[in-house]
Design a protein around this motif. Structure first.
Motif, PDB file in Angstrom:
ATOM      1  N   ASP A  42       1.365   2.871  -5.285  1.00  0.00           N
ATOM      2  CA  ASP A  42       1.950   2.427  -6.545  1.00  0.00           C
ATOM      3  C   ASP A  42       0.935   1.559  -7.282  1.00  0.00           C
ATOM      4  O   ASP A  42       0.495   0.537  -6.761  1.00  0.00           O
ATOM      5  CB  ASP A  42       3.232   1.632  -6.281  1.00  0.00           C
ATOM      6  CG  ASP A  42       3.698   0.840  -7.504  1.00  0.00           C
ATOM      7  OD1 ASP A  42       3.764   1.439  -8.584  1.00  0.00           O
ATOM      8  OD2 ASP A  42       3.997  -0.370  -7.361  1.00  0.00           O
ATOM      9  N   SER A  47      -1.344  -5.040 -10.190  1.00  0.00           N
ATOM     10  CA  SER A  47      -1.732  -4.860  -8.793  1.00  0.00           C
ATOM     11  C   SER A  47      -1.571  -3.412  -8.371  1.00  0.00           C
ATOM     12  O   SER A  47      -0.784  -2.654  -8.960  1.00  0.00           O
ATOM     13  CB  SER A  47      -0.882  -5.758  -7.876  1.00  0.00           C
ATOM     14  OG  SER A  47       0.476  -5.341  -7.873  1.00  0.00           O
ATOM     15  N   ARG A  49      -0.721  -1.116  -4.902  1.00  0.00           N
ATOM     16  CA  ARG A  49      -0.075  -1.280  -3.606  1.00  0.00           C
ATOM     17  C   ARG A  49      -0.045   0.058  -2.882  1.00  0.00           C
ATOM     18  O   ARG A  49      -0.083   1.120  -3.506  1.00  0.00           O
ATOM     19  CB  ARG A  49       1.354  -1.804  -3.768  1.00  0.00           C
ATOM     20  CG  ARG A  49       1.450  -3.116  -4.534  1.00  0.00           C
ATOM     21  CD  ARG A  49       2.889  -3.628  -4.536  1.00  0.00           C
ATOM     22  NE  ARG A  49       3.801  -2.647  -5.090  1.00  0.00           N
ATOM     23  CZ  ARG A  49       5.101  -2.569  -4.786  1.00  0.00           C
ATOM     24  NH1 ARG A  49       5.622  -3.413  -3.910  1.00  0.00           N
ATOM     25  NH2 ARG A  49       5.877  -1.662  -5.349  1.00  0.00           N
ATOM     26  N   ALA A  51       1.816   1.907   0.899  1.00  0.00           N
ATOM     27  CA  ALA A  51       2.715   1.740   2.038  1.00  0.00           C
ATOM     28  C   ALA A  51       2.591   2.935   2.966  1.00  0.00           C
ATOM     29  O   ALA A  51       2.445   4.081   2.515  1.00  0.00           O
ATOM     30  CB  ALA A  51       4.163   1.582   1.577  1.00  0.00           C
ATOM     31  N   LYS A  62       2.663  -2.467   4.468  1.00  0.00           N
ATOM     32  CA  LYS A  62       2.316  -2.501   3.037  1.00  0.00           C
ATOM     33  C   LYS A  62       1.013  -3.280   2.843  1.00  0.00           C
ATOM     34  O   LYS A  62       0.667  -4.132   3.646  1.00  0.00           O
ATOM     35  CB  LYS A  62       3.424  -3.168   2.226  1.00  0.00           C
ATOM     36  CG  LYS A  62       4.750  -2.450   2.210  1.00  0.00           C
ATOM     37  CD  LYS A  62       5.734  -3.152   1.289  1.00  0.00           C
ATOM     38  CE  LYS A  62       6.040  -4.561   1.772  1.00  0.00           C
ATOM     39  NZ  LYS A  62       7.043  -5.223   0.896  1.00  0.00           N
ATOM     40  N   GLU A  64      -1.568  -4.851  -0.669  1.00  0.00           N
ATOM     41  CA  GLU A  64      -1.620  -5.066  -2.118  1.00  0.00           C
ATOM     42  C   GLU A  64      -2.970  -5.656  -2.512  1.00  0.00           C
ATOM     43  O   GLU A  64      -3.541  -6.461  -1.780  1.00  0.00           O
ATOM     44  CB  GLU A  64      -0.485  -6.002  -2.555  1.00  0.00           C
ATOM     45  CG  GLU A  64      -0.391  -6.235  -4.048  1.00  0.00           C
ATOM     46  CD  GLU A  64       0.861  -7.002  -4.436  1.00  0.00           C
ATOM     47  OE1 GLU A  64       1.077  -7.209  -5.649  1.00  0.00           O
ATOM     48  OE2 GLU A  64       1.635  -7.393  -3.533  1.00  0.00           O
ATOM     49  N   ARG A  65      -3.486  -5.239  -3.667  1.00  0.00           N
ATOM     50  CA  ARG A  65      -4.717  -5.778  -4.208  1.00  0.00           C
ATOM     51  C   ARG A  65      -4.535  -6.029  -5.714  1.00  0.00           C
ATOM     52  O   ARG A  65      -3.865  -5.261  -6.391  1.00  0.00           O
ATOM     53  CB  ARG A  65      -5.895  -4.812  -3.998  1.00  0.00           C
ATOM     54  CG  ARG A  65      -6.276  -4.569  -2.557  1.00  0.00           C
ATOM     55  CD  ARG A  65      -6.877  -5.806  -1.911  1.00  0.00           C
ATOM     56  NE  ARG A  65      -7.389  -5.512  -0.574  1.00  0.00           N
ATOM     57  CZ  ARG A  65      -6.639  -5.472   0.531  1.00  0.00           C
ATOM     58  NH1 ARG A  65      -5.342  -5.704   0.459  1.00  0.00           N
ATOM     59  NH2 ARG A  65      -7.186  -5.200   1.703  1.00  0.00           N
ATOM     60  N   CYS A  91      -6.241  -0.691  -0.258  1.00  0.00           N
ATOM     61  CA  CYS A  91      -4.845  -0.737   0.201  1.00  0.00           C
ATOM     62  C   CYS A  91      -4.561   0.373   1.202  1.00  0.00           C
ATOM     63  O   CYS A  91      -3.925   0.135   2.241  1.00  0.00           O
ATOM     64  CB  CYS A  91      -3.897  -0.607  -0.990  1.00  0.00           C
ATOM     65  SG  CYS A  91      -3.855  -2.023  -2.094  1.00  0.00           S
ATOM     66  N   GLU A 501      11.682  -1.767  -1.694  1.00  0.00           N
ATOM     67  CA  GLU A 501      10.474  -1.155  -2.266  1.00  0.00           C
ATOM     68  C   GLU A 501      10.761   0.284  -2.694  1.00  0.00           C
ATOM     69  O   GLU A 501      10.162   1.251  -2.211  1.00  0.00           O
ATOM     70  CB  GLU A 501       9.333  -1.191  -1.257  1.00  0.00           C
ATOM     71  CG  GLU A 501       8.888  -2.588  -0.883  1.00  0.00           C
ATOM     72  CD  GLU A 501       8.144  -3.289  -2.028  1.00  0.00           C
ATOM     73  OE1 GLU A 501       8.008  -2.689  -3.110  1.00  0.00           O
ATOM     74  OE2 GLU A 501       7.709  -4.430  -1.822  1.00  0.00           O
ATOM     75  N   LEU A 504       7.586   2.292  -4.133  1.00  0.00           N
ATOM     76  CA  LEU A 504       6.682   2.778  -3.082  1.00  0.00           C
ATOM     77  C   LEU A 504       7.307   3.915  -2.295  1.00  0.00           C
ATOM     78  O   LEU A 504       6.635   4.891  -1.938  1.00  0.00           O
ATOM     79  CB  LEU A 504       6.302   1.637  -2.139  1.00  0.00           C
ATOM     80  CG  LEU A 504       5.151   0.727  -2.577  1.00  0.00           C
ATOM     81  CD1 LEU A 504       5.054  -0.485  -1.657  1.00  0.00           C
ATOM     82  CD2 LEU A 504       3.828   1.483  -2.594  1.00  0.00           C
TER      83      LEU A 504
END
Length: 568
Positions: A42, A47, A49, A51, A62, A64-65, A91, A501, A504
């Protein structure tokens, strides 16, 4: 006074009026190998992400960046496609760590509907007047093309009937037209213009094929391209070379191909991993919510209004037939589920409006400090203040705003008026600015957002849609007031998925469909969806909210009448 005590905001049990004999629908979970996984990616505004998800719909891990956003003047928002891809790769490598690459069967992508432009080598083409090719993404929220959108709307093309009658500057044709007018040299270098979700599948597989979701919802595609439209708006180059915007079009979740060798190396996966056609981020949320199960609530997906509630909101509803609604985007054929039509409405400001109402009140700082002392968020604190006020006045929370009314279009109306010039209104202000006043104004604004949703639902149902229940995801569902007021105003059950989520999960469903583990996207949704809790309406509040909704409509009429008076 706030005590931190738990307060009940409504019932999770259905009222007696609801048929308790509704056929129970619980998805049959297929027995899958425990080592089979898919990955959902996502890409939001700020950000990226990813999963790791089992084929039973369980999120295992999960990551995230952050993403770099370059902003200017409150209307220019730009990003770098390379930086986005690097964040995605980080990610994916993190969530896939420790899992056999052959056990990851598919990968699906969702992203914001931002415009990405590349040259013949696949390198970025600058969208900035400074000429920096690193920034080649015009974000969805960028409004630089407002004049171009107005120009397109004057043409009154039949194409616009599927965007509620007016194209938005957040869609892609106005943005391409802006690039041609203001950066002609950069425009001449463009080989491919992607929606960001499609750019991600391009980077993953090397394929330039496009998802029907992005093209239908943001590019005016419907059963092919209307080349006359592109010529009429001043982009004959696009009409003469449709490969720039996409000629190979597939349904969401259809297999794009396998990961390219280079992408597999960057992502830390196998080149045999299958890639699913992408989807817009909010639409992925719909996928992740459509199939949730809750006892005594119908599982028919064509009567479930999906609300993705955050800074702004998206209200999405599927139908089996083609239904046009003025001021509502769509109907988009196959944009989410094959053989179903999507209607897409929304509110320009929701969480952003609540933040503004709180932050602009004279007691904001004092209340924020008090909330901090109790170790809670200011919204949670105000929610508790409202509950205790109702207890002291021996009335329902709903009735506290009998003499206080808010019209919520502070940032314009997206649906169903499709009028960005609409403004907010407040009726019932007093010469008082206490903590209680702030709490009540907050409550009245939450209710106003629910009345706005009722306005949207009324328009949808007047054109043949049916809404039996509402299912929600996003940051606003963490506030029980927001959920409860929607249930009470609409007098319909509101479902909150146990898996928070949803976006995701929806992206992972695309990868699962492409992997071949499921026959189609409907089965992917059915088999990977989980349970949801239901917030049932308080039937005793129906008459009160019916009156409040009439006030909402009067405020709307008052604003329209004021415009007429001032324009004379």
């Amino acid at each position: 006074m706030f005590t931190g005590a738990t307060v009940d905001f409504g019932s999770t049990d259905p009222p007696a009026i609801y048929d308790l004999q509704l056929k129970s629908f619980l998805p049959s979970k297929k027995i899958q190998m425990a080592t089979s996984f898919v990955i959902g990616v996502d890409v939001g505004s700020r950000s990226a992400r990813a999963a790791l998800v089992t084929l039973k719909g369980n999120l295992v891990r999960k990551a995230e960046r952050p993403l770099i956003v370059r902003e200017e003047k409150g209307e220019i928002f730009e990003q770098s496609s390379n930086q986005i891809w690097e964040a995605v790769c980080e990610c994916v490598r993190e969530v896939a760590s420790g899992v056999g690459v052959d056990d990851i069967k598919g990968i699906g992508f969702d992203a914001t509907c931002s415009l990405v432009v590349t040259d013949s080598d696949g390198s970025g083409v600058s969208v900035s007047v400074d000429g920096d090719d690193a920034f080649n993404v015009i974000m969805w929220c960028d409004h630089r093309a407002s004049e171009e959108a107005a120009t397109i709307n004057k043409i009154e093309s039949t194409v616009l009937s599927r965007v509620g009658g007016k194209i938005s500057p957040e869609m892609e044709p106005p943005k391409l037209l802006w690039l041609k007018k203001h950066m002609p040299q950069a425009f001449a270098r463009i080989k491919h213009a992607f929606d960001l979700p499609d750019y991600l599948t391009y980077r993953a597989s090397g394929s330039t094929s496009r998802s029907l979701c992005s093209l239908a919802c943001k590019w005016t595609y419907h059963e092919g391209w209307n080349t006359d439209f592109w010529r009429e708006i001043g982009l004959p180059e696009v009409a003469e070379k449709l490969s720039m915007i996409g000629t190979g079009v597939q349904a969401p979740g259809a297999m794009v191909g396998c990961l390219s060798e280079s992408a597999a190396h960057e992502l830390g996966l196998s080149s045999s991993t299958r890639v699913g056609h992408s989807i817009i981020d909010a639409h992925a949320g719909v996928l992740g919510m459509l199939g949730v199960f809750s006892q005594n609530v119908s599982s028919e997906i064509s009567s479930r209004l999906c609300i993705i509630a955050g800074t702004s909101t998206c209200h999405m509803l599927l139908s089996d037939s083609e239904l046009f609604v003025q001021g509502v985007w769509g109907p988009y054929a196959g944009a989410i589920i094959p053989d179903m039509y999507l209607a897409e409405a929304g509110q320009s400001a929701a969480g952003m409006l609540l933040d503004h109402v709180i932050a602009s009140h004279p007691r904001h700082r004092d209340v924020a400090e008090t909330a901090q002392k109790f170790g809670v968020h200011i919204v949670q604190y105000l929610t508790q203040v409202v509950a205790h006020l109702a207890h002291s006045k021996k009335c329902s929370i709903d009735e506290l705003t009998r003499d206080l009314h808010v019209y919520p279009d502070f940032h314009g109306n997206r649906s169903p008026l499709s009028d960005p010039s609409m403004r907010g209104m407040i009726s019932g202000l007093q010469l008082s600015d206490s903590e209680h006043d702030l709490a009540l104004l907050f409550l009245a604004t939450v209710q106003a957002l629910a009345y706005s949703t009722k306005h949207i639902v009324s328009k949808l149902e007047s054109r043949g849609h049916r809404v039996d229940s509402v299912v929600m995801c996003g940051g606003l569902v963490k506030n029980p007031l927001y959920v409860t007021m929607h249930a009470n105003v609409l007098q319909k059950p509101v479902l909150i998925p146990e898996e928070p989520e949803a976006v995701l999960l929806g992206a992972a469903m695309l990868g699962a469909r492409a992997s071949g583990c499921f026959e189609d996207l409907r089965e992917s949704v059915r088999e990977m969806s989980g349970r949801a809790s239901a917030r049932w309406p308080d039937l005793s509040t129906a008459a009160f909210h019916s009156k409040k909704y009439r006030v909402y409509q009067e405020l709307l009429r008052c604003q329209m009448a004021s415009r007429v008076i001032m324009s004379d």
